[in-house]
Design a protein around this motif. Sequence first.
Motif, PDB file in Angstrom:
ATOM      1  N   GLY A  71      89.911  -7.515 -42.333  1.00 32.71           N
ATOM      2  CA  GLY A  71      91.113  -6.992 -41.663  1.00 32.71           C
ATOM      3  C   GLY A  71      90.947  -6.991 -40.150  1.00 32.71           C
ATOM      4  O   GLY A  71      91.871  -7.342 -39.418  1.00 32.71           O
ATOM      5  N   GLU A  72      89.757  -6.617 -39.687  1.00 31.69           N
ATOM      6  CA  GLU A  72      89.499  -6.629 -38.240  1.00 31.69           C
ATOM      7  C   GLU A  72      89.606  -8.049 -37.698  1.00 31.69           C
ATOM      8  O   GLU A  72      90.197  -8.277 -36.651  1.00 31.69           O
ATOM      9  CB  GLU A  72      88.098  -6.090 -37.939  1.00 31.69           C
ATOM     10  CG  GLU A  72      88.029  -4.581 -37.903  1.00 31.69           C
ATOM     11  CD  GLU A  72      86.595  -4.090 -37.837  1.00 31.69           C
ATOM     12  OE1 GLU A  72      85.760  -4.759 -37.203  1.00 31.69           O
ATOM     13  OE2 GLU A  72      86.319  -3.025 -38.437  1.00 31.69           O
ATOM     14  N   SER A  73      89.019  -8.994 -38.418  1.00 32.15           N
ATOM     15  CA  SER A  73      89.088 -10.394 -37.971  1.00 32.15           C
ATOM     16  C   SER A  73      90.530 -10.892 -37.999  1.00 32.15           C
ATOM     17  O   SER A  73      90.951 -11.634 -37.117  1.00 32.15           O
ATOM     18  CB  SER A  73      88.244 -11.306 -38.855  1.00 32.15           C
ATOM     19  OG  SER A  73      86.905 -10.896 -38.844  1.00 32.15           O
ATOM     20  N   LEU A  74      91.283 -10.459 -39.026  1.00 31.97           N
ATOM     21  CA  LEU A  74      92.664 -10.937 -39.160  1.00 31.97           C
ATOM     22  C   LEU A  74      93.564 -10.417 -38.047  1.00 31.97           C
ATOM     23  O   LEU A  74      94.626 -10.972 -37.795  1.00 31.97           O
ATOM     24  CB  LEU A  74      93.250 -10.536 -40.519  1.00 31.97           C
ATOM     25  CG  LEU A  74      92.721 -11.316 -41.718  1.00 31.97           C
ATOM     26  CD1 LEU A  74      93.217 -10.706 -43.009  1.00 31.97           C
ATOM     27  CD2 LEU A  74      93.134 -12.785 -41.658  1.00 31.97           C
ATOM     28  N   HIS A  90      93.789 -18.276 -39.394  1.00 27.13           N
ATOM     29  CA  HIS A  90      93.649 -17.776 -40.771  1.00 27.13           C
ATOM     30  C   HIS A  90      92.539 -18.549 -41.485  1.00 27.13           C
ATOM     31  O   HIS A  90      91.668 -17.964 -42.132  1.00 27.13           O
ATOM     32  CB  HIS A  90      94.990 -17.919 -41.508  1.00 27.13           C
ATOM     33  CG  HIS A  90      94.972 -17.395 -42.909  1.00 27.13           C
ATOM     34  ND1 HIS A  90      95.606 -18.023 -43.940  1.00 27.13           N
ATOM     35  CD2 HIS A  90      94.364 -16.305 -43.468  1.00 27.13           C
ATOM     36  CE1 HIS A  90      95.402 -17.348 -45.055  1.00 27.13           C
ATOM     37  NE2 HIS A  90      94.655 -16.301 -44.797  1.00 27.13           N
ATOM     38  N   LEU A  91      92.548 -19.868 -41.341  1.00 28.31           N
ATOM     39  CA  LEU A  91      91.520 -20.692 -41.990  1.00 28.31           C
ATOM     40  C   LEU A  91      90.138 -20.391 -41.408  1.00 28.31           C
ATOM     41  O   LEU A  91      89.144 -20.364 -42.138  1.00 28.31           O
ATOM     42  CB  LEU A  91      91.849 -22.180 -41.835  1.00 28.31           C
ATOM     43  CG  LEU A  91      93.055 -22.671 -42.635  1.00 28.31           C
ATOM     44  CD1 LEU A  91      93.354 -24.130 -42.300  1.00 28.31           C
ATOM     45  CD2 LEU A  91      92.824 -22.530 -44.140  1.00 28.31           C
ATOM     46  N   ASN A  92      90.080 -20.139 -40.098  1.00 26.37           N
ATOM     47  CA  ASN A  92      88.781 -19.794 -39.492  1.00 26.37           C
ATOM     48  C   ASN A  92      88.228 -18.508 -40.075  1.00 26.37           C
ATOM     49  O   ASN A  92      87.037 -18.412 -40.382  1.00 26.37           O
ATOM     50  CB  ASN A  92      88.921 -19.612 -37.972  1.00 26.37           C
ATOM     51  CG  ASN A  92      89.099 -20.941 -37.269  1.00 26.37           C
ATOM     52  OD1 ASN A  92      88.756 -21.985 -37.818  1.00 26.37           O
ATOM     53  ND2 ASN A  92      89.643 -20.905 -36.067  1.00 26.37           N
ATOM     54  N   VAL A  93      89.111 -17.504 -40.235  1.00 29.17           N
ATOM     55  CA  VAL A  93      88.655 -16.220 -40.787  1.00 29.17           C
ATOM     56  C   VAL A  93      88.208 -16.417 -42.241  1.00 29.17           C
ATOM     57  O   VAL A  93      87.163 -15.926 -42.649  1.00 29.17           O
ATOM     58  CB  VAL A  93      89.769 -15.143 -40.693  1.00 29.17           C
ATOM     59  CG1 VAL A  93      89.335 -13.856 -41.368  1.00 29.17           C
ATOM     60  CG2 VAL A  93      90.137 -14.860 -39.242  1.00 29.17           C
ATOM     61  N   SER A 124      98.531  -8.771 -47.353  1.00 26.47           N
ATOM     62  CA  SER A 124      99.678  -8.191 -46.647  1.00 26.47           C
ATOM     63  C   SER A 124      99.473  -8.236 -45.140  1.00 26.47           C
ATOM     64  O   SER A 124     100.433  -8.393 -44.384  1.00 26.47           O
ATOM     65  CB  SER A 124      99.907  -6.744 -47.090  1.00 26.47           C
ATOM     66  OG  SER A 124     100.249  -6.734 -48.455  1.00 26.47           O
ATOM     67  N   LYS A 125      98.226  -8.095 -44.703  1.00 27.04           N
ATOM     68  CA  LYS A 125      97.958  -8.191 -43.260  1.00 27.04           C
ATOM     69  C   LYS A 125      98.277  -9.604 -42.779  1.00 27.04           C
ATOM     70  O   LYS A 125      98.886  -9.788 -41.725  1.00 27.04           O
ATOM     71  CB  LYS A 125      96.492  -7.862 -42.966  1.00 27.04           C
ATOM     72  CG  LYS A 125      96.246  -6.368 -42.952  1.00 27.04           C
ATOM     73  CD  LYS A 125      94.800  -6.013 -42.700  1.00 27.04           C
ATOM     74  CE  LYS A 125      94.672  -4.491 -42.829  1.00 27.04           C
ATOM     75  NZ  LYS A 125      93.299  -4.053 -43.025  1.00 27.04           N
ATOM     76  N   VAL A 126      97.863 -10.591 -43.556  1.00 33.25           N
ATOM     77  CA  VAL A 126      98.169 -11.980 -43.183  1.00 33.25           C
ATOM     78  C   VAL A 126      99.685 -12.180 -43.206  1.00 33.25           C
ATOM     79  O   VAL A 126     100.269 -12.733 -42.267  1.00 33.25           O
ATOM     80  CB  VAL A 126      97.495 -12.988 -44.153  1.00 33.25           C
ATOM     81  CG1 VAL A 126      97.790 -14.417 -43.730  1.00 33.25           C
ATOM     82  CG2 VAL A 126      95.991 -12.768 -44.209  1.00 33.25           C
TER      83      VAL A 126
ATOM     84  N   GLY B   8      97.684   1.861 -40.592  1.00 32.18           N
ATOM     85  CA  GLY B   8      96.346   1.305 -40.387  1.00 32.18           C
ATOM     86  C   GLY B   8      96.278   0.211 -39.336  1.00 32.18           C
ATOM     87  O   GLY B   8      95.222  -0.365 -39.096  1.00 32.18           O
ATOM     88  N   MET B   9      97.424  -0.077 -38.700  1.00 26.56           N
ATOM     89  CA  MET B   9      97.403  -1.148 -37.698  1.00 26.56           C
ATOM     90  C   MET B   9      96.680  -0.697 -36.419  1.00 26.56           C
ATOM     91  O   MET B   9      96.915   0.400 -35.932  1.00 26.56           O
ATOM     92  CB  MET B   9      98.846  -1.554 -37.338  1.00 26.56           C
ATOM     93  CG  MET B   9      98.900  -2.748 -36.404  1.00 26.56           C
ATOM     94  SD  MET B   9     100.576  -3.186 -35.893  1.00 26.56           S
ATOM     95  CE  MET B   9     100.710  -2.303 -34.343  1.00 26.56           C
ATOM     96  N   PRO B  10      95.773  -1.562 -35.891  1.00 25.69           N
ATOM     97  CA  PRO B  10      95.142  -1.215 -34.615  1.00 25.69           C
ATOM     98  C   PRO B  10      96.191  -1.244 -33.491  1.00 25.69           C
ATOM     99  O   PRO B  10      97.007  -2.160 -33.445  1.00 25.69           O
ATOM    100  CB  PRO B  10      94.106  -2.320 -34.403  1.00 25.69           C
ATOM    101  CG  PRO B  10      94.003  -3.048 -35.700  1.00 25.69           C
ATOM    102  CD  PRO B  10      95.308  -2.837 -36.409  1.00 25.69           C
TER     103      PRO B  10
END
Lengths: 198, 81
Positions: A71-74, A90-93, A124-126, B8-10
């Motif tokens: 999630g941090e990386s995303l 996205h592909l890098n992560v 969902s983050k993506v 939860g969003m930074p």
Amino acid sequence: MKSLKRQIQKENTRKKIIETAYRIFSEKGFSVATSVIAKEAGVSHGSIFVHFPTLNDLLVCLVSEFGDKMGESLHLLAKKDSIENLLAEHLNVLEEYEAFYFRLISEINLLPNEAKSTFVIIQSKVAFHFSNIMEREIKKGVIKKLPTHMMFNTWIGLVHYYMLNKEFFSRPNESVLHRYKGELLSNYMNLINRESEV
Amino acid sequence: MKICIACGMPMESISDYAANDPSRDYCIHCARHDGEMQSFQEKKENLVKFIVRTQGFDEKVAEKMAESMMRKLPAWKAFFE
């Protein structure tokens, strides 16, 4: 003093178990016995159960830590200004977490519900960053006007298909994402770009 | 950098905060038009709509997923106890 030392030792053991489990699950999948993890981590089998009373507890903790890290990386996706740059990131992560993510998508049905929902949180983050940029680019007329979920699922489906069938697409120990990311991205962009409409 | 207590969003830049106010603990996406934080029910409904719109899930499944996301967040923990 003694109890502080013990506390630190306990924390270190927990860390060692999590790191080892992450590596072993990535290599061999989620059905590996806890005794194997204990042996690899150099801790007694009993001490795994002190920290994680059941295998489910260990799986939930591991998948949720993985979700936080990924999630941090995303969050890097939020900084992207075009759908092409976002998908490249996205592909890098995914490549960074490829081995564990592969296990997650191929063995999702073996996981407890709580761990399954972590997977949905990751997606969902993506989807959040994806839909923000996609809807903006549709308005600008750059991208075809298709439903967001179909465009998102087409992208995820394509990437997951290559990952799940990596043995057909790549050599053993080769990163299937590394090999195909350029091709996947450029062809997906051709599918959704308005300019490429005949 | 603060993390939104409701999703939860930074929150990195001022524009990420509700009403551009960095003293708030929640983000622009979790605020109502007047800047106040959305209620549990409002946030849940919005999350369900978001999941259906962006990932195409069945509505009932999306509702379950929204709940399991909210369960982990400080703003909503009490609703699950």
